[in-house]
Write an enzyme that holds these catalytic residues in place. Sequence first.
Site, PDB file in Angstrom:
ATOM      1  N   TYR A 152       0.848  -1.179   0.000  1.00  0.00           N
ATOM      2  CA  TYR A 152       0.000   0.000   0.000  1.00  0.00           C
ATOM      3  C   TYR A 152       0.891   1.239   0.000  1.00  0.00           C
ATOM      4  O   TYR A 152       1.875   1.295   0.730  1.00  0.00           O
ATOM      5  CB  TYR A 152      -0.892   0.011   1.245  1.00  0.00           C
ATOM      6  CG  TYR A 152      -1.745   1.254   1.399  1.00  0.00           C
ATOM      7  CD1 TYR A 152      -2.817   1.487   0.535  1.00  0.00           C
ATOM      8  CD2 TYR A 152      -1.486   2.187   2.393  1.00  0.00           C
ATOM      9  CE1 TYR A 152      -3.601   2.622   0.670  1.00  0.00           C
ATOM     10  CE2 TYR A 152      -2.272   3.335   2.542  1.00  0.00           C
ATOM     11  CZ  TYR A 152      -3.330   3.539   1.675  1.00  0.00           C
ATOM     12  OH  TYR A 152      -4.113   4.664   1.808  1.00  0.00           O
ATOM     13  N   ASP A 247       9.375   2.797  -0.268  1.00  0.00           N
ATOM     14  CA  ASP A 247       8.359   3.496   0.517  1.00  0.00           C
ATOM     15  C   ASP A 247       8.572   3.151   1.994  1.00  0.00           C
ATOM     16  O   ASP A 247       8.188   2.089   2.465  1.00  0.00           O
ATOM     17  CB  ASP A 247       6.958   3.091   0.040  1.00  0.00           C
ATOM     18  CG  ASP A 247       5.857   3.833   0.788  1.00  0.00           C
ATOM     19  OD1 ASP A 247       6.177   4.555   1.755  1.00  0.00           O
ATOM     20  OD2 ASP A 247       4.678   3.686   0.405  1.00  0.00           O
ATOM     21  N   LYS A 275       4.298   9.178   8.799  1.00  0.00           N
ATOM     22  CA  LYS A 275       4.144   8.581  10.133  1.00  0.00           C
ATOM     23  C   LYS A 275       5.180   9.088  11.164  1.00  0.00           C
ATOM     24  O   LYS A 275       5.046  10.203  11.632  1.00  0.00           O
ATOM     25  CB  LYS A 275       4.083   7.062  10.002  1.00  0.00           C
ATOM     26  CG  LYS A 275       2.879   6.678   9.100  1.00  0.00           C
ATOM     27  CD  LYS A 275       2.459   5.243   9.099  1.00  0.00           C
ATOM     28  CE  LYS A 275       1.117   5.106   8.377  1.00  0.00           C
ATOM     29  NZ  LYS A 275       1.141   4.437   7.106  1.00  0.00           N
TER      30      LYS A 275
HETATM   31  C1  LIG Z   1       0.460   4.948   5.676  1.00  0.00           C
HETATM   32  C2  LIG Z   1       1.206   4.677   4.426  1.00  0.00           C
HETATM   33  C3  LIG Z   1       1.122   5.517   3.310  1.00  0.00           C
HETATM   34  C4  LIG Z   1       0.162   6.658   3.234  1.00  0.00           C
HETATM   35  O1  LIG Z   1       0.411   7.632   4.197  1.00  0.00           O
HETATM   36  P1  LIG Z   1      -0.784   8.629   4.600  1.00  0.00           P
HETATM   37  O2  LIG Z   1      -0.126   9.579   5.551  1.00  0.00           O
HETATM   38  O3  LIG Z   1      -1.825   7.782   5.229  1.00  0.00           O
HETATM   39  O4  LIG Z   1      -1.231   9.284   3.365  1.00  0.00           O
HETATM   40  C5  LIG Z   1       1.940   5.266   2.237  1.00  0.00           C
HETATM   41  N1  LIG Z   1       2.789   4.232   2.230  1.00  0.00           N
HETATM   42  C6  LIG Z   1       2.890   3.395   3.279  1.00  0.00           C
HETATM   43  C7  LIG Z   1       3.872   2.272   3.226  1.00  0.00           C
HETATM   44  C8  LIG Z   1       2.082   3.577   4.395  1.00  0.00           C
HETATM   45  O5  LIG Z   1       2.158   2.717   5.407  1.00  0.00           O
END
Ligand SMILES: *Cc1c(COP(=O)(O)O)cnc(C)c1O
Length: 438
Positions: A152, A247, A275
């Site tokens: 994701y 990511d 995060k």
């Molecule tokens: C949470 C997450 C996102 C998206 O971040 P948001 O702040 O919710 O837009 C993208 N990539 C990864 C791996 C994530 O865990």
Amino acid sequence: MAGITKVGFDSAKSRKLMELSSEIIPGGVNSPVRAFKSVGGTPKFIAKGNGAYLYDVDGNKYLDFCNSWGPLILGHVDKDVVAAVKAQIDKGMTFGASTELEYDLAKFIVQHVDVVEKIRFVSSGTEAVMSAIRVARGFTKRDLILKFDGCYHGHCDHLLVKAGSGLATFGQPSSAGVPEAITSQTAVLPLDDEDALQEFFAKHGDELAAVIIEGIPANNGLLIQRHDYMRLLRALTERHGALLILDEVITGFRLGMGGAAAYYGIRPDLVTYGKIIGGGMPVGAFGGRADIMNMLSPLGPVYQAGTLSGNPVAMTAGLATLKKLADGKIYKDLEEKNRRFVTLLMEQLRDNLVNVAGVGSIYWIVFQNDLPRAAHTISTDGISHYNRMHSKILDQGIYLPPSGYEVCFLSAAHTDELLEQAASILATAIKKEAHVWA
Ligand SMILES: *Cc1c(COP(=O)(O)O)cnc(C)c1O
């Protein structure tokens, strides 16, 4: 009362608030998984957090293993982070002009993360990924991107793509409202499959702008990849002139200062953060090779901007958090605590067809007798067992993420004592569920 205690109050206020919210907010929530659709029951409306605990509006207390989906590595209301944020708020919350705080956080990250030569801040992980993809396309002058089934990357259009049944599939949006014209430039492969990777690169490697992969896939189970697989991915992207975007929105500053790049010993071209780097405030960032980042406006032709980007309060919260992590002691401690916790849980679960995956301070309970490394090997039956167990655990005073596909996070506020107590509560509930199943 100290320790984990059973839920003492009915969820009347949460239920009422969910009812009211549902009238004016779609599904009552501002992010879908919060609605508890997979696990059933009343989503808890939270009044406050403290250390390892969450408190709902009805007065119930929960040991929190969700930690706002990862950002709160220090636990709720860390006194140093809160003090720094309060001091900053007195000076102003946003200026729409540069501050020294942006430089300070950028400098901190550049100093601590090998692969980041230049960085730019945005306001969410989604935005970070979206911008990284754009700059990768601008730099390579290619359009095609490759992602993996089970990863994701936020909710931007070109990454909301379904994995089909074939080896590589193109362009099936996984959400309504996403044009096929956009997702036709996104290919999807299964994780953990070298042959699929080789075959794809042989056919399409030279058209590929970038490959994006989660540091350690942790949004659809905890799918820990093999080092060899990640090294092959790095080698293939390099050979074909495609960029590798790691990511690290979850893994960045969660698996240590160097994130998943250091864990695997690979050097991506770009990384994305979110995060933890916001310390609980909305932040994202993308960074990496200077020659690629120099493509961004106002230096280069790739446009990217944000009214609240580099927000001073968010920069302050992020920096206060990262400074506490810098000497590595918290990581070492968290890793050891998590290892002891997972071992303890597994010992109590022996012969129950249940596994616990753990890495760094992340764990994932899975109702199957192996640890999956690819999305299609996750047992959907197993997930429904987790989902059934969720509300029972919640009643025992433990807040697990409300979906079997989501992973759990430890924070520095989780003591060994609490974790031992949690392990025995979880093991009892899991054994009951596994027994029903077997
Ligand atoms: C949470 C997450 C996102 C998206 O971040 P948001 O702040 O919710 O837009 C993208 N990539 C990864 C791996 C994530 O865990």
